[in-house]
Write a protein that holds these residues in place. Structure first.
Motif, short mmCIF file in Angstrom:
data_model
loop_
_atom_site.label_atom_id
_atom_site.label_comp_id
_atom_site.label_asym_id
_atom_site.label_seq_id
_atom_site.Cartn_x
_atom_site.Cartn_y
_atom_site.Cartn_z
N GLN A 104 0.84 -1.19 0.00
CA GLN A 104 0.00 0.00 0.00
C GLN A 104 0.88 1.26 0.00
O GLN A 104 0.62 2.22 -0.72
CB GLN A 104 -0.92 0.00 1.22
N ARG A 105 1.92 1.25 0.80
CA ARG A 105 2.84 2.40 0.86
C ARG A 105 3.53 2.62 -0.49
O ARG A 105 3.67 3.75 -0.94
CB ARG A 105 3.87 2.15 1.96
N LEU A 106 3.96 1.54 -1.14
CA LEU A 106 4.58 1.66 -2.46
C LEU A 106 3.58 2.23 -3.48
O LEU A 106 3.94 3.07 -4.31
CB LEU A 106 5.11 0.31 -2.94
N ASN A 107 2.35 1.77 -3.43
CA ASN A 107 1.33 2.28 -4.34
C ASN A 107 1.08 3.77 -4.09
O ASN A 107 0.90 4.54 -5.04
CB ASN A 107 0.03 1.49 -4.22
N GLN A 108 1.06 4.16 -2.81
CA GLN A 108 0.89 5.58 -2.48
C GLN A 108 2.05 6.40 -3.03
O GLN A 108 1.85 7.48 -3.58
CB GLN A 108 0.80 5.78 -0.96
N LEU A 109 3.25 5.87 -2.89
CA LEU A 109 4.43 6.57 -3.40
C LEU A 109 4.36 6.72 -4.91
O LEU A 109 4.65 7.78 -5.46
CB LEU A 109 5.70 5.83 -2.99
#
Length: 173
Positions: A104-109
């Motif tokens: 999820q954090r990678l997708n947000q980035l």
């Protein structure tokens, strides 16, 4: 102060180069920026008076810049791809919740990087992912080192603010 005369070669082939790049890129403003870079290289080329076929020369410069662009995109996507994080950031156990949170954090980035202006994103990516110095980035982007610093700082601030707002973290003034 008198304005410099426009280069007839640049004026004559601008629309052709822009059309060529627009067909091959997914973003019209990136194509326009790259077209500007083609002509910036042309105007900076010392031996342009010796170029027998300026149209062919300009299209070759455009192809080279386009190739560089797609190579950088490939590096960026590989860096953001679903690769294992560094050992210091990897969870101690193979916890599915931790893995989902990391994804999820990678997708947000990825989303935050996509929201940056093309010039800010390019400066940040060249600095963080390709390891170029600010002077090298300035030369490549044909801007001042000060402008590179501003692009990188603004991009980092925008990323931090967006990621903090997505996670609900309060920001200090």
């Amino acid at each position: 102060m008198q304005r410099p005369k426009p280069d007839p070669v640049a004026h004559g082939f601008y629309a052709d180069i822009l059309h060529f790049l627009r067909k091959r890129m997914d973003n019209a403003s990136d194509a326009a920026d790259m077209t500007q870079d083609v002509f910036a290289q042309w105007l900076g080329y010392r031996d342009r008076a010796k170029v027998e076929q300026p149209r062919a020369f300009l299209f070759q410069v455009a192809r080279n810049l386009l190739s560089d662009h797609w190579r950088r995109q490939k590096v960026r996507h590989a860096a953001l791809a679903d690769e294992p994080l560094a050992d210091a950031q990897a969870p101690a156990a193979n916890d599915p919740l931790d893995h989902a949170q990391q994804q999820q954090r990678l997708n947000q980035l990825r989303q935050v990087l996509d929201e940056l202006s093309p010039r800010r994103r390019e400066a940040l990516m060249l600095h963080r992912f390709e390891g170029l110095t600010q002077a090298q980035i300035a030369a490549r982007m044909n801007i001042s080192v000060s402008m590179v610093e501003k692009h990188i700082a603004a991009a980092l601030l925008q990323c931090k603010q967006r990621l903090d707002s997505d996670t609900g973290t309060e920001q200090s003034p």
